[in-house]
Scaffold this motif. Structure first.
Motif, mmCIF file in Angstrom:
data_model
loop_
_atom_site.group_PDB
_atom_site.id
_atom_site.type_symbol
_atom_site.label_atom_id
_atom_site.label_comp_id
_atom_site.label_asym_id
_atom_site.label_seq_id
_atom_site.Cartn_x
_atom_site.Cartn_y
_atom_site.Cartn_z
ATOM 1 N N LEU A 37 0.838 -1.202 0.000
ATOM 2 C CA LEU A 37 0.000 0.000 0.000
ATOM 3 C C LEU A 37 0.871 1.249 0.000
ATOM 4 C CD1 LEU A 37 -2.728 1.494 0.323
ATOM 5 C CD2 LEU A 37 -2.430 1.225 2.810
ATOM 6 N N GLU A 49 -1.512 5.979 5.653
ATOM 7 C CA GLU A 49 -2.645 5.088 5.921
ATOM 8 C C GLU A 49 -3.032 5.220 7.387
ATOM 9 O OE1 GLU A 49 -5.270 1.889 6.827
ATOM 10 O OE2 GLU A 49 -4.988 3.124 5.045
ATOM 11 N N HIS A 192 -12.991 14.417 3.912
ATOM 12 C CA HIS A 192 -13.101 12.968 4.046
ATOM 13 C C HIS A 192 -14.444 12.553 3.465
ATOM 14 C CE1 HIS A 192 -14.718 9.501 6.333
ATOM 15 N NE2 HIS A 192 -13.488 9.116 6.562
ATOM 16 N N TYR A 205 -11.572 3.490 -6.029
ATOM 17 C CA TYR A 205 -10.797 4.530 -5.351
ATOM 18 C C TYR A 205 -10.472 5.705 -6.286
ATOM 19 C CZ TYR A 205 -9.002 4.490 -0.524
ATOM 20 O OH TYR A 205 -8.834 4.664 0.823
ATOM 21 N N ALA A 209 -11.653 9.401 -5.610
ATOM 22 C CA ALA A 209 -10.634 10.451 -5.583
ATOM 23 C C ALA A 209 -11.034 11.613 -6.491
ATOM 24 C CB ALA A 209 -9.277 9.889 -6.001
ATOM 25 N N ASN A 231 -8.802 12.660 2.682
ATOM 26 C CA ASN A 231 -8.847 11.297 3.203
ATOM 27 C C ASN A 231 -9.837 10.485 2.363
ATOM 28 O OD1 ASN A 231 -9.168 8.947 4.670
ATOM 29 N ND2 ASN A 231 -9.116 9.964 6.662
ATOM 30 N N LEU A 232 -9.305 9.536 1.606
ATOM 31 C CA LEU A 232 -10.140 8.697 0.742
ATOM 32 C C LEU A 232 -10.890 7.620 1.513
ATOM 33 C CD1 LEU A 232 -7.726 8.255 -2.302
ATOM 34 C CD2 LEU A 232 -9.529 9.950 -1.984
ATOM 35 N N SER A 233 -10.661 7.541 2.795
ATOM 36 C CA SER A 233 -11.364 6.618 3.698
ATOM 37 C C SER A 233 -11.176 5.158 3.270
ATOM 38 C CB SER A 233 -12.841 7.001 3.806
ATOM 39 O OG SER A 233 -13.539 6.803 2.597
ATOM 40 N N GLY A 234 -12.210 4.336 3.484
ATOM 41 C CA GLY A 234 -12.097 2.903 3.193
ATOM 42 C C GLY A 234 -12.855 2.524 1.942
ATOM 43 N N THR A 276 -5.445 7.405 3.434
ATOM 44 C CA THR A 276 -6.391 6.301 3.295
ATOM 45 C C THR A 276 -6.765 5.824 4.687
ATOM 46 O OG1 THR A 276 -4.591 4.682 3.075
ATOM 47 C CG2 THR A 276 -5.523 5.574 1.048
ATOM 48 N N GLU A 277 -7.842 5.061 4.742
ATOM 49 C CA GLU A 277 -8.392 4.633 6.034
ATOM 50 C C GLU A 277 -8.937 3.212 5.845
ATOM 51 O OE1 GLU A 277 -12.482 5.764 7.951
ATOM 52 O OE2 GLU A 277 -11.213 7.542 7.865
ATOM 53 N N LEU A 278 -8.043 2.288 5.613
ATOM 54 C CA LEU A 278 -8.431 0.943 5.208
ATOM 55 C C LEU A 278 -8.368 -0.016 6.397
ATOM 56 C CD1 LEU A 278 -6.449 0.894 1.858
ATOM 57 C CD2 LEU A 278 -8.879 1.337 2.180
#
Length: 418
Positions: A37, A49, A192, A205, A209, A231-234, A276-278
């Protein structure tokens, strides 16, 4: 075909010390995935991340991820407390919550975390709670409507309904929030958003984005606020079924880069960091629920009863979710028997598999239930007086480390007042 990261010989050795059921995680897989990642987004100097703690709130896992350069995304007081105890501090922490008590904002601010506000009314609530606002604040955006991405023979490739989600602000509210926060002293801003869950698509994604990058450029121009990060989050998913293709994080990262170059750079926003927030993508494939077959029942259907139950993994019972099952030691045996694999709760939904083709299962066989590394142990509960299992780590050198002991009846009774 899905292959477990644990062999029958390893499992038999482990159960001598740690009886089933237990959750076990693959350290090597976790580290390699975190590095992949990071490499996929290396083009963005500010990339980070923020692992969603809710997916796997286990200190041993969080410490591994911190060693790999990850931060954490927290959504409650105890997740903030756990993250601090694991060594995370300051902007290594993102605090994303909704309907938030003031005490949680206070701790997030004390830790120096990025605070992600879910609603326009939270702006003044935060100000009144803290007596001010942080210089950097994030706001959660909900674009509304129905999000779709591509079509296939089965219908839409990805479809979700942000308009029915309780999270985030409308587009006009986002601009209002930025303007009000700047008025209260904020200098840097984050955006976000989350549109869809568990997408098996390299296109999701980059599509998210583009939406967020354009929104950021428009809001920055409209308000004059400096957007510091997005923040593209999950939502980047994992293939729970063996016939599903896995996402390619390198392709996903490149797609996000192209969107960044096409939208943000021309807008003079080439310094924006991408976060990112995976949770699921980072951990799900690297966890198994290991359980033993304890009964076989032959009535209108064939049932295999195991010593785990929905209290250990609730996703199949609650969502009808598919989790692949491997009978350890029988990986290459023909799947010529059809079973319902069930637990011992007094609920008919307590089924890990329904009409599943598997090798013949005998009492004493050890089963690995796949993809439980995220939203597995963490969603456990004590219904029927069931006790939460141990969590183990299969280390890179092949040894096994206890990360969380199994609960005892004394734990179950500890909060009761007799």
């Amino acid at each position: 075909m899905k292959k477990p990261f644990l062999t029958l010989a390893q499992a038999r050795e482990i159960v001598k010390t740690f009886p089933t059921p237990f959750h076990i995680y693959d350290e090597r897989g976790i580290r390699e995935n975190a590095r992949a990642l990071k490499a996929a987004f290396a083009w963005n100097p500010g990339f980070k991340e923020y692992f969603a703690v809710k997916a796997t709130p286990t200190p041993g896992i969080l410490k591994i991820l911190r060693e790999e350069g990850c931060g954490v995304d927290c959504s409650s007081l105890t997740e903030l407390m756990m993250s601090e105890r694991c060594g995370f501090s300051g902007t290594e922490i993102m605090f994303s919550s909704n309907e938030t008590p003031g005490s949680e904002f206070e701790l997030a601010a004390k830790l120096g975390a990025y605070i992600n506000l879910d609603d326009l009314t939270h702006v003044d609530f935060l100000y009144n709670t803290l007596g001010g606002v942080p210089e950097t604040v994030c706001c959660r955006f909900n674009p509304g409507g129905v999000f779709t991405l591509g079509e296939s023979k089965e219908g839409f490739q990805v479809m979700d309904n942000p308009g029915q989600a309780k999270y985030g602000m409308t587009r006009p509210q986002l601009a209002q929030a930025f303007a009000r926060l700047r008025e209260l002293g904020a200098k840097r801003f984050g955006i976000h958003a989350f549109l869809a869950s568990n997408t098996i698509s390299n296109e999701y994604y980059p599509a998210l984005a583009r939406l967020l990058f354009q929104t950021a450029a428009d809001v920055a121009e409209e308000t004059g606020c400096h957007v510091a990060f997005i923040n593209l989050s999950g939502g980047v998913g994992v293939p729970y079924r063996p016939d599903q293709p896995a996402n390619d994080i390198a392709v996903i990262g490149e797609g996000v880069r192209r969107a960044y170059e096409e939208i943000l750079v021309p807008a003079g926003m080439g310094d924006v960091a991408v976060f990112t927030e995976l949770g699921r993508f980072m951990l799900a494939p690297f966890g198994h629920l290991i359980t033993t077959a304890v009964h076989a029942k032959h009535i209108y259907k064939e049932y295999i009863g195991v010593d785990a139950c929905a209290a250990n993994l609730m996703r199949p019972a609650v969502y009808g979710a598919y989790h692949h099952i491997t009978v350890l030691g029988k990986e290459d045996a023909p799947c010529d028997h059809v079973y319902d694999v069930v637990g011992s709760l007094c609920e008919n939904s307590d089924k890990f598999a329904i009409d599943r083709a598997l090798p013949e299962i005998e009492t004493g066989d050890i089963l690995a239930i796949h993809d439980t590394g995220a939203h597995g142990f963490s969603m456990g509960y004590n219904y029927n007086g069931k006790l939460r299992s141990a969590e183990l780590l299969l280390k890179e050198d092949g040894s096994v480390e206890l990360m969380r002991r199994a609960e005892t009846p004394e734990d179950y009774f500890a909060t009761l007042v007799w």
